[in-house]
Structure formats: C-alpha cells, structure tokens
Motif scaffolding. Sequence first.
Motif, short mmCIF file in Angstrom:
data_model
loop_
_atom_site.label_atom_id
_atom_site.label_comp_id
_atom_site.label_asym_id
_atom_site.label_seq_id
_atom_site.Cartn_x
_atom_site.Cartn_y
_atom_site.Cartn_z
N ARG A 1 -8.85 4.46 15.48
CA ARG A 1 -8.75 3.04 15.91
C ARG A 1 -9.69 2.13 15.14
NH1 ARG A 1 -7.63 5.42 21.08
NH2 ARG A 1 -9.85 5.56 21.60
N GLN A 2 -10.76 2.70 14.59
CA GLN A 2 -11.74 1.91 13.85
C GLN A 2 -11.40 1.79 12.36
OE1 GLN A 2 -14.16 0.36 15.57
NE2 GLN A 2 -13.23 1.31 17.37
N VAL A 3 -10.34 2.46 11.94
CA VAL A 3 -9.99 2.47 10.52
C VAL A 3 -9.50 1.09 10.10
CG1 VAL A 3 -8.14 3.26 8.97
CG2 VAL A 3 -9.49 4.92 10.26
N HIS A 4 -9.92 0.68 8.92
CA HIS A 4 -9.45 -0.57 8.33
C HIS A 4 -8.68 -0.22 7.08
CE1 HIS A 4 -11.80 -2.97 11.08
NE2 HIS A 4 -12.86 -2.23 10.79
N SER A 5 -7.43 -0.61 7.01
CA SER A 5 -6.57 -0.21 5.90
C SER A 5 -7.05 -0.86 4.60
CB SER A 5 -5.12 -0.60 6.17
OG SER A 5 -4.97 -2.00 6.15
N VAL A 6 -6.65 -0.24 3.50
CA VAL A 6 -6.98 -0.74 2.18
C VAL A 6 -6.11 -1.95 1.89
CG1 VAL A 6 -6.98 -0.18 -0.28
CG2 VAL A 6 -7.63 1.55 1.41
N ALA A 7 -6.71 -3.01 1.41
CA ALA A 7 -5.95 -4.24 1.12
C ALA A 7 -5.11 -4.07 -0.13
CB ALA A 7 -6.89 -5.42 0.95
N ALA B 1 -0.55 12.00 11.85
CA ALA B 1 0.54 11.09 12.22
C ALA B 1 0.00 9.83 12.88
CB ALA B 1 1.53 11.80 13.13
N GLU B 2 -0.99 9.99 13.76
CA GLU B 2 -1.57 8.82 14.43
C GLU B 2 -2.31 7.92 13.44
OE1 GLU B 2 -3.79 10.07 17.89
OE2 GLU B 2 -2.14 11.36 18.57
N LEU B 3 -2.99 8.52 12.47
CA LEU B 3 -3.67 7.72 11.45
C LEU B 3 -2.67 6.96 10.59
CD1 LEU B 3 -6.08 6.75 9.81
CD2 LEU B 3 -6.10 8.97 8.64
N VAL B 4 -1.60 7.61 10.20
CA VAL B 4 -0.57 6.93 9.40
C VAL B 4 0.05 5.79 10.20
CG1 VAL B 4 1.67 7.22 8.27
CG2 VAL B 4 -0.12 8.95 7.96
N THR B 5 0.29 6.01 11.47
CA THR B 5 0.82 4.94 12.32
C THR B 5 -0.13 3.74 12.35
OG1 THR B 5 2.05 6.48 13.71
CG2 THR B 5 1.52 4.35 14.68
N GLU B 6 -1.41 4.01 12.44
CA GLU B 6 -2.42 2.93 12.44
C GLU B 6 -2.43 2.19 11.11
OE1 GLU B 6 -5.33 0.33 13.61
OE2 GLU B 6 -4.27 1.78 14.89
N MET C 1 0.85 -1.19 0.00
CA MET C 1 0.00 0.00 0.00
C MET C 1 0.88 1.24 0.00
SD MET C 1 -2.98 1.00 2.76
CE MET C 1 -1.87 1.19 4.17
N HIS C 2 0.54 2.19 -0.85
CA HIS C 2 1.27 3.45 -0.94
C HIS C 2 0.38 4.56 -0.41
CE1 HIS C 2 3.79 6.38 -3.64
NE2 HIS C 2 3.79 6.70 -2.36
N VAL C 3 0.85 5.27 0.60
CA VAL C 3 0.07 6.32 1.26
C VAL C 3 0.70 7.67 0.97
CG1 VAL C 3 -0.84 7.17 3.45
CG2 VAL C 3 -0.52 4.71 3.12
N LEU C 4 -0.12 8.59 0.46
CA LEU C 4 0.31 9.98 0.29
C LEU C 4 -0.25 10.79 1.45
CD1 LEU C 4 1.55 12.38 -1.24
CD2 LEU C 4 -0.59 12.51 -2.56
N VAL C 5 0.63 11.43 2.20
CA VAL C 5 0.25 12.22 3.37
C VAL C 5 0.43 13.69 3.03
CG1 VAL C 5 0.72 12.70 5.80
CG2 VAL C 5 0.96 10.36 4.91
N VAL C 6 -0.66 14.45 3.10
CA VAL C 6 -0.62 15.87 2.78
C VAL C 6 -0.98 16.65 4.05
CG1 VAL C 6 -1.57 17.73 1.36
CG2 VAL C 6 -1.28 15.42 0.39
N VAL D 1 0.01 1.91 8.94
CA VAL D 1 1.26 1.14 8.79
C VAL D 1 1.26 -0.07 9.71
CG1 VAL D 1 3.77 1.24 9.12
CG2 VAL D 1 2.58 3.12 7.97
N ALA D 2 0.66 0.06 10.90
CA ALA D 2 0.57 -1.09 11.80
C ALA D 2 -0.23 -2.21 11.15
CB ALA D 2 -0.07 -0.67 13.12
N GLN D 3 -1.24 -1.84 10.37
CA GLN D 3 -2.05 -2.85 9.70
C GLN D 3 -1.37 -3.41 8.46
OE1 GLN D 3 -6.12 -1.54 9.05
NE2 GLN D 3 -6.17 -0.49 11.01
N GLN D 4 -0.56 -2.59 7.81
CA GLN D 4 0.18 -3.04 6.62
C GLN D 4 1.62 -2.53 6.70
OE1 GLN D 4 -1.39 -3.26 2.77
NE2 GLN D 4 -3.53 -3.12 3.39
N PRO D 5 2.47 -3.28 7.41
CA PRO D 5 3.84 -2.81 7.68
C PRO D 5 4.68 -2.54 6.44
CG PRO D 5 3.25 -4.63 9.12
CD PRO D 5 2.15 -4.52 8.11
N ALA D 6 4.34 -3.14 5.32
CA ALA D 6 5.14 -2.92 4.10
C ALA D 6 4.73 -1.66 3.36
CB ALA D 6 5.01 -4.13 3.18
N SER D 7 3.86 -0.88 3.93
CA SER D 7 3.37 0.33 3.26
C SER D 7 4.51 1.31 2.97
CB SER D 7 2.33 1.04 4.13
OG SER D 7 1.19 0.22 4.30
#
Length: 197
Positions: free
Chosen positions: A191-197, A22-27, A1-6, A29-35
């Motif tokens: 905390r309720q966010v589910h990352s994109v597969a 920053a907290e959302l990005v941490t969450e 997963m590739h995340v663009l943070v603006v 990445v925790a769900q998809q460490p290879a992001s």
Amino acid sequence: MHVLVVNSSGRTALSVSRQLVAELVTELVAQQPASRITYRDVAAGLPFVDEVMISGLYIAPDEQTAEQRQALRLSDQLVAEVQAADVLVIGVPIYNFSIPAALKAWIDQIVRAGLTFAFLESGYAGLLHGKKVYLVVASGAVEVGSSLDFATPYLQGLLAFIGLTDVEVISAAQLSLLGEQPIGAAREAIRQVHSVA
C-alpha cells in the motif's frame, strides 16, 4: 509504464509470493492504469545453460551455427523482456535458504555479456539502468535479512551486477512461525508503494 512480472513459486493457488505479487501489480496498475504487463512464469520450466548455448555466447551472431542460434533464442527473448521493462516484480519463495532452481535458470538466461553487463578494463559494468525492481519474498521459517537468508542478498548482488540497483524488498517471512502477521505487513508495504512515473 511497462512491468515485467516474474513468478518462480512451484505452487500456484496456495503460493503466498504469487498472491502478493498479484496484489503489488494491482496496486501499480491502479496508480498507472495505462501500464503494460508482461508475465513470465519461470516455474513452468526453462532450459538450463548447456554446452551449445555456452559455445554460442562467445562468438559473433553471424558466426553462430543454427543450433547455437536456436539455443540462444529463448535467452534473447528473456533479455529483451528485461530490457523493455520499466519495473520488474519478482516473486521469490525461499527454498532451502535460497532461491528456486527455476529462478536461477532465468537468471542464467538473462545475465549476458554485451547485453546486460559489459567487460571493462577496470572490471564489469551493468548495462541495465533506470529500472525499479521489487523482490516479493516469502518464507516458511527463514527470517529475511538473517544469516540464513541467502536468497535476498544473492538477488540484490546479482541485480546490481547487471545495473539494477533500485531494489525494494517486500517480505512475508517466517510464515510457519508467525502465521498471517507477515502477510499483513507485506500488504501494508504494498500500500505504501509509489509507482514509477
């Protein structure tokens, strides 16, 4: 997963939107460490659209002058960042009922005919699809979704125009009135966010 943070807040250490981004990005990445994460701090400064850029937008690249190509170089890079991302995380402090000028400057650089939207006989069509967008909105007094919130509906409409319709708003609103409670609610949403597969 590739995340663009603006990030667009003019504040740094004391910015609630930056902190929650920053907290959302941490969450995520925790769900998809290879992001992979690309950071774009638009508050650091972007050029405004000018006559040279506009003149280059409506002619073929091989017909552009060197000056026009130079004027469009950053815009091309910003568009490429959006195109490459699977997820966009956009930090949005509400300034005077709307978005920061720095974020508007970014928008004006990425909304490009033939790259992020197309002209059709029937109207317009967005060209960016299959991406998730999180708007992390912070405000001092404005209630997100109220008649005084011009930031959130503008961004949702603009993103839909370029094809980005899967938009989730995470807000910490009315901080001056409600204190820490909105931040806690935003953290719970994160905390309720589910990352994109």
